[in-house]
Design a protein around this motif. Sequence first.
Motif, PDB file in Angstrom:
ATOM      1  N   LEU A   1      45.045   6.494  42.863  1.00 36.04           N
ATOM      2  CA  LEU A   1      44.160   6.876  43.951  1.00 36.04           C
ATOM      3  C   LEU A   1      44.741   6.456  45.304  1.00 36.04           C
ATOM      4  CD1 LEU A   1      40.555   6.014  42.691  1.00 36.04           C
ATOM      5  CD2 LEU A   1      41.354   8.269  43.429  1.00 36.04           C
ATOM      6  N   ARG A   2      44.547   7.305  46.288  1.00 39.80           N
ATOM      7  CA  ARG A   2      44.861   6.905  47.653  1.00 39.80           C
ATOM      8  C   ARG A   2      43.838   5.885  48.133  1.00 39.80           C
ATOM      9  NH1 ARG A   2      45.915  12.728  48.062  1.00 39.80           N
ATOM     10  NH2 ARG A   2      48.175  13.004  48.174  1.00 39.80           N
ATOM     11  N   PRO A   3      44.201   5.010  49.063  1.00 37.77           N
ATOM     12  CA  PRO A   3      43.218   4.069  49.608  1.00 37.77           C
ATOM     13  C   PRO A   3      41.980   4.808  50.112  1.00 37.77           C
ATOM     14  CG  PRO A   3      45.411   3.465  50.335  1.00 37.77           C
ATOM     15  CD  PRO A   3      45.545   4.794  49.636  1.00 37.77           C
ATOM     16  N   GLY A   4      40.819   4.346  49.703  1.00 39.78           N
ATOM     17  CA  GLY A   4      39.573   5.026  50.042  1.00 39.78           C
ATOM     18  C   GLY A   4      39.190   6.122  49.074  1.00 39.78           C
ATOM     19  N   GLY A   5      40.084   6.423  48.103  1.00 38.93           N
ATOM     20  CA  GLY A   5      39.781   7.451  47.112  1.00 38.93           C
ATOM     21  C   GLY A   5      38.735   6.981  46.115  1.00 38.93           C
ATOM     22  N   ARG A   6      38.113   7.935  45.456  1.00 39.78           N
ATOM     23  CA  ARG A   6      36.973   7.640  44.581  1.00 39.78           C
ATOM     24  C   ARG A   6      37.255   8.079  43.148  1.00 39.78           C
ATOM     25  NH1 ARG A   6      31.671   6.536  45.084  1.00 39.78           N
ATOM     26  NH2 ARG A   6      31.797   6.613  47.366  1.00 39.78           N
ATOM     27  N   PHE A   7      36.628   7.400  42.195  1.00 39.53           N
ATOM     28  CA  PHE A   7      36.588   7.880  40.808  1.00 39.53           C
ATOM     29  C   PHE A   7      35.134   8.086  40.409  1.00 39.53           C
ATOM     30  CE2 PHE A   7      36.729   3.217  40.385  1.00 39.53           C
ATOM     31  CZ  PHE A   7      35.616   2.977  39.602  1.00 39.53           C
ATOM     32  N   VAL A   8      34.920   9.086  39.554  1.00 38.15           N
ATOM     33  CA  VAL A   8      33.596   9.380  39.004  1.00 38.15           C
ATOM     34  C   VAL A   8      33.761   9.748  37.538  1.00 38.15           C
ATOM     35  CG1 VAL A   8      31.613  10.944  39.029  1.00 38.15           C
ATOM     36  CG2 VAL A   8      32.599  10.156  41.192  1.00 38.15           C
ATOM     37  N   PHE A   9      33.105   8.981  36.661  1.00 42.22           N
ATOM     38  CA  PHE A   9      33.108   9.278  35.233  1.00 42.22           C
ATOM     39  C   PHE A   9      31.667   9.454  34.769  1.00 42.22           C
ATOM     40  CE2 PHE A   9      37.166   7.234  35.887  1.00 42.22           C
ATOM     41  CZ  PHE A   9      38.020   8.027  35.133  1.00 42.22           C
TER      42      PHE A   9
ATOM     43  N   ALA B   1      39.370  -4.066  37.885  1.00 42.37           N
ATOM     44  CA  ALA B   1      40.580  -3.375  38.330  1.00 42.37           C
ATOM     45  C   ALA B   1      40.735  -3.406  39.843  1.00 42.37           C
ATOM     46  CB  ALA B   1      40.558  -1.928  37.849  1.00 42.37           C
ATOM     47  N   GLY B   2      39.717  -3.905  40.540  1.00 46.41           N
ATOM     48  CA  GLY B   2      39.804  -4.013  41.993  1.00 46.41           C
ATOM     49  C   GLY B   2      39.008  -2.987  42.762  1.00 46.41           C
ATOM     50  N   ALA B   3      38.175  -2.203  42.071  1.00 46.88           N
ATOM     51  CA  ALA B   3      37.372  -1.202  42.762  1.00 46.88           C
ATOM     52  C   ALA B   3      36.243  -1.861  43.555  1.00 46.88           C
ATOM     53  CB  ALA B   3      36.788  -0.206  41.761  1.00 46.88           C
ATOM     54  N   VAL B   4      35.801  -1.178  44.592  1.00 46.08           N
ATOM     55  CA  VAL B   4      34.652  -1.619  45.374  1.00 46.08           C
ATOM     56  C   VAL B   4      33.596  -0.512  45.344  1.00 46.08           C
ATOM     57  CG1 VAL B   4      36.037  -3.106  46.872  1.00 46.08           C
ATOM     58  CG2 VAL B   4      35.654  -0.712  47.524  1.00 46.08           C
ATOM     59  N   ASP B   5      32.412  -0.840  45.849  1.00 47.00           N
ATOM     60  CA  ASP B   5      31.294   0.123  45.854  1.00 47.00           C
ATOM     61  C   ASP B   5      31.054   0.698  44.460  1.00 47.00           C
ATOM     62  OD1 ASP B   5      31.082  -0.288  48.597  1.00 47.00           O
ATOM     63  OD2 ASP B   5      32.380   1.410  49.083  1.00 47.00           O
ATOM     64  N   VAL B   6      31.141  -0.156  43.450  1.00 44.96           N
ATOM     65  CA  VAL B   6      30.971   0.277  42.060  1.00 44.96           C
ATOM     66  C   VAL B   6      29.483   0.439  41.762  1.00 44.96           C
ATOM     67  CG1 VAL B   6      31.280  -0.386  39.640  1.00 44.96           C
ATOM     68  CG2 VAL B   6      33.115  -0.792  41.306  1.00 44.96           C
ATOM     69  N   ARG B   7      29.161   1.537  41.093  1.00 49.22           N
ATOM     70  CA  ARG B   7      27.756   1.834  40.784  1.00 49.22           C
ATOM     71  C   ARG B   7      27.685   2.554  39.445  1.00 49.22           C
ATOM     72  NH1 ARG B   7      24.280   6.609  43.053  1.00 49.22           N
ATOM     73  NH2 ARG B   7      22.160   5.935  42.615  1.00 49.22           N
ATOM     74  N   CYS B   8      26.768   2.130  38.586  1.00 47.21           N
ATOM     75  CA  CYS B   8      26.550   2.790  37.301  1.00 47.21           C
ATOM     76  C   CYS B   8      25.087   3.203  37.191  1.00 47.21           C
ATOM     77  CB  CYS B   8      26.920   1.854  36.158  1.00 47.21           C
ATOM     78  SG  CYS B   8      26.701   2.580  34.504  1.00 47.21           S
ATOM     79  N   VAL B   9      24.844   4.435  36.834  1.00 44.89           N
ATOM     80  CA  VAL B   9      23.491   4.923  36.574  1.00 44.89           C
ATOM     81  C   VAL B   9      23.470   5.539  35.177  1.00 44.89           C
ATOM     82  CG1 VAL B   9      23.057   5.372  39.023  1.00 44.89           C
ATOM     83  CG2 VAL B   9      23.878   7.218  37.559  1.00 44.89           C
TER      84      VAL B   9
ATOM     85  N   VAL C   1      29.557   6.297  36.078  1.00 48.21           N
ATOM     86  CA  VAL C   1      30.050   5.205  36.916  1.00 48.21           C
ATOM     87  C   VAL C   1      30.967   5.744  38.006  1.00 48.21           C
ATOM     88  CG1 VAL C   1      32.063   4.701  35.439  1.00 48.21           C
ATOM     89  CG2 VAL C   1      31.075   2.888  36.865  1.00 48.21           C
ATOM     90  N   THR C   2      30.880   5.139  39.174  1.00 45.22           N
ATOM     91  CA  THR C   2      31.755   5.502  40.280  1.00 45.22           C
ATOM     92  C   THR C   2      32.222   4.246  40.982  1.00 45.22           C
ATOM     93  OG1 THR C   2      31.988   6.946  42.221  1.00 45.22           O
ATOM     94  CG2 THR C   2      29.942   5.696  42.040  1.00 45.22           C
TER      95      THR C   2
END
Length: 316
Positions: free
Chosen positions: A155-163, A235-243, A305-306
């Motif tokens: 991911l680029r800095p500021g990039g997001r993941f969504v599963f 893994a170092g992610a921020v703004d992590v949220r699970c619903v 999760v994101t």
Amino acid sequence: MSVAPTQAEVDAAFDDPKLANVLYHDWEAGTYDEKWSISYDERCISFAVGRFRAVSPGDETYEHALEIGSGTGFFLLNLMQGGIARKGTVTDLSPGMVEVAVRNAEGLGLDVDGKVADAETIPMPDASVDLVVGHAVLHHIPDLDQAFREILRVLRPGGRFVFAGEPTRIGDLYARKLGQATWWATTNLTKLGPLRSWRRPQAELDESSRAAALEAVVDQHVFDPERLERFALGAGAVDVRCVTEEFAAALFGWPVRTFEAAVPPEKLGFPWAMFAYRSWQRLSWLDEHVLARVVPRGLFYNALVTGVKPPAPVEL
């Protein structure tokens, strides 16, 4: 045409989850979309975008998205059609699935390339994509700590993941029990004289049972929502949220899917398909607007999760 694995291959796969993933998904590739009622029209576009926005609200469009464990491309291709991303890369351990996903993308006129790839060693340069997505994939990956490190790396800095579409621990338990009970009841009742025309040929039932045995091997994890968040944070992610979502809809949906797999498809037809789909829609509305307020999130079937890769530090 998909080729069923030999019994020797199936036996070997019980000790090798990655081999099991390749065998199972290569076997299923040609019929996977039909089996799971996957399409690339408004119905599934709305579903995919709805799952994405459930954890990542807003209207941002990403330039380049990567899908992990893409299967036939259901999640990414429908997200692209829904305006979430302009360019895509699909990856999967299964060459058969990658082939079908790329073919589906070509048929839709989407800018997508495909790679046979392991989520634990993604063949992409550092900081090369803006978005990483996946649907019903994390529970197949043996080393999730390593996979999340790879996701953050590409991911680029500021990039997001969504599963999305990840089974919760309790949800998986009741889904499997409901599926097993439905399969037993349907395959035994259709042995009776008046219902024999509703029975699939025994060879097809045996093949479904072998597929189910492999499927049990490829499923490596179930998740409490907090556990899924910890993988991302570690893994170092921020703004992590699970619903979570689907409680009543899952209690209805798993017996329905199992019943559909156990009877000849021509016995059901379009009216049945509309009944199943409309019922699932209504129960999903009930889950979202009523039950989510009173039922603990760990009891729902699906986890989403994101998270975000931290922005690059500002040089002074």
